[in-house]
Design an enzyme around this catalytic site. Structure first.
Site, mmCIF file in Angstrom:
data_model
loop_
_atom_site.group_PDB
_atom_site.id
_atom_site.type_symbol
_atom_site.label_atom_id
_atom_site.label_comp_id
_atom_site.label_asym_id
_atom_site.label_seq_id
_atom_site.Cartn_x
_atom_site.Cartn_y
_atom_site.Cartn_z
ATOM 1 N N TYR A 118 0.543 -4.412 -0.722
ATOM 2 C CA TYR A 118 1.510 -4.388 -1.735
ATOM 3 C C TYR A 118 2.622 -5.508 -1.437
ATOM 4 O O TYR A 118 3.145 -5.428 -0.330
ATOM 5 C CB TYR A 118 2.294 -2.958 -1.775
ATOM 6 C CG TYR A 118 1.110 -1.929 -1.987
ATOM 7 C CD1 TYR A 118 0.780 -1.203 -3.329
ATOM 8 C CD2 TYR A 118 0.383 -1.262 -0.848
ATOM 9 C CE1 TYR A 118 0.064 -0.362 -3.484
ATOM 10 C CE2 TYR A 118 -0.402 -0.298 -1.205
ATOM 11 C CZ TYR A 118 -0.492 0.162 -2.500
ATOM 12 O OH TYR A 118 -1.795 1.104 -2.578
ATOM 13 N N HIS B 226 0.225 -1.152 -7.959
ATOM 14 C CA HIS B 226 -0.865 -1.517 -7.644
ATOM 15 C C HIS B 226 -0.604 -2.559 -6.561
ATOM 16 O O HIS B 226 0.039 -3.333 -6.569
ATOM 17 C CB HIS B 226 -1.801 -2.564 -8.890
ATOM 18 C CG HIS B 226 -2.360 -1.401 -9.837
ATOM 19 N ND1 HIS B 226 -3.158 -0.590 -9.617
ATOM 20 C CD2 HIS B 226 -1.814 -1.339 -11.308
ATOM 21 C CE1 HIS B 226 -3.482 0.312 -11.030
ATOM 22 N NE2 HIS B 226 -2.595 -0.329 -11.897
ATOM 23 N N LYS C 270 -7.134 -7.936 -8.108
ATOM 24 C CA LYS C 270 -6.496 -8.305 -6.903
ATOM 25 C C LYS C 270 -7.124 -9.522 -6.483
ATOM 26 O O LYS C 270 -8.070 -10.130 -6.849
ATOM 27 C CB LYS C 270 -6.531 -7.205 -5.799
ATOM 28 C CG LYS C 270 -6.369 -5.757 -6.294
ATOM 29 C CD LYS C 270 -6.514 -4.637 -5.269
ATOM 30 C CE LYS C 270 -6.461 -3.274 -5.894
ATOM 31 N NZ LYS C 270 -5.174 -2.896 -6.580
#
Length: 359
Positions: A295, A306, A337
């Site tokens: 993160y 997220h 991601k």
């Protein structure tokens, strides 16, 4: 148009210069002639643009590609990628990293190439050191580095590969790795059980969990910490580590114990520590099949964002096995991601990011 095989090239005369180089961007100029690489010649031969002579005898397409494959390693893979790029409308030239690809609207002699493309079979692993060398070569001339992987059925997957810390700022958003209030005159006791550490001081547990997203609450008073989290906090002076029998553990002894519990602990911890110092919040990536999910910033546990990227910590000798690497990249991209591989190279950290792209 007749051309001749000479050494590792196919040579065309001055007529080829105007019809192939100037109009189509094929080959390289050498004096008054045109020098074509074998993939370029194969592409032109397949379209009836040239004929190819070897020792005065004309070769058809099949004979030529069989000859070329005996001269140039992985010729067929390179041809598959070259043909694909040409059919997509790109100007492509051979280079040390297989191909230079020009942006749409660009061509040789009118602007510079945008990307270097390197061709690899899905069956061929690639060493981290080799990959870094290729990235360096592209980066030194400000080119995008693209890895083109050809699978068993001759489909191509393109990956944009770069240093994660060379693109923008590779920094997290946490102002400090842990709350300053967690530091006390006497570090708080935490106990190593079989695979994790338990902190039973409620005040410190609440500070670490609620304000910096360390660990997971066991109950109202206790915090479960992962091995990297516990060592980081001990090195920072927040915790003192003990065995279950009450014996105090030095940080070195704890690290040795952790390495016996988790054979990958040491390489993971080096990266974990640097990520914390860069302001990121690394947590386990087990659910994604990676070492960490990371993160950029966690402001509140009521609304956890997220994670920005998934990360695997690897050794300097790491070898990318492309089917497994492909799976990791696809999973990361599918959940929006980034996929990053990190290694400690003698005190210098390298962060390599893969992104699947469409050409």
């Amino acid at each position: 148009m007749k051309t001749q095989i000479k050494g590792n090239y196919v040579i065309g005369d001055s007529d080829a210069v105007s019809s192939l180089y100037e109009s189509g961007g094929f080959g390289r100029l050498r004096d008054d002639s045109l020098q074509l690489r074998f993939v370029e010649a194969a592409y032109l031969l397949s379209r009836g643009k040239i004929s190819v002579l070897k020792n005065g005898a004309e070769l058809d397409f099949d004979a030529f590609i069989q000859f070329a494959a005996q001269q140039e390693e992985f010729f067929e893979l390179k041809y598959i990628v070259y043909k694909d790029l040409k059919e997509r409308g790109y100007y492509v030239q051979s280079s040390a990293t297989d191909f230079r690809v020009y942006p749409r609207g660009g061509k040789p002699g009118k602007g510079s190439a945008k990307s270097y493309v390197y061709v690899r079979s899905e069956r061929m692993p690639i060493l981290l050191s080799e990959l870094l060398g290729l990235i360096n070569e592209a980066q030194n001339v400000r080119k995008q580095f693209i890895l083109a992987v050809v699978d068993e059925e001759s489909d191509i997957t393109f990956y944009d590969v770069k240093r994660a810390d060379a693109v923008g700022r590779f920094e997290g958003g946490m102002s400090a790795p842990y709350p300053a209030e967690a530091e006390k005159e006497t570090p708080v006791k935490a106990v190593l059980f079989k695979e994790r550490v338990i902190l039973a001081d409620q005040e410190t547990a609440d500070l670490l969990y609620n304000r910096a997203f360390f660990g997971k609450k066991m109950d109202d008073e206790r915090l479960l910490l992962s091995l990297p989290e516990a060592l980081y906090l001990a090195e920072s002076g927040v915790l003192e580590l003990y065995e279950m029998d009450g014996k105090k553990l030095s940080n070195e002894a704890f690290s040795e114990n952790a390495a016996r519990i988790d054979s990958e602990f040491l390489k993971k911890y080096v990266i974990y520590k640097e990520l914390k110092e860069k302001g990121f919040v690394p947590k386990t990536g087990f659910k994604f099949g990676t070492h960490f999910r990371v993160y950029r910033k966690v402001e509140s546990l009521d609304k956890i964002p997220h994670s920005e990227f998934l990360l695997n910590a690897v050794s300097p000798e790491y070898e990318f096995k492309l089917p497994a690497t492909s799976g990791a990249i696809r999973l990361a991209n599918s959940v929006r991601k980034r996929m990053i591989y990190a290694a400690d190279l003698g005190g210098r950290r390298e962060y390599v990011e893969f992104e699947r792209i469409k050409m």
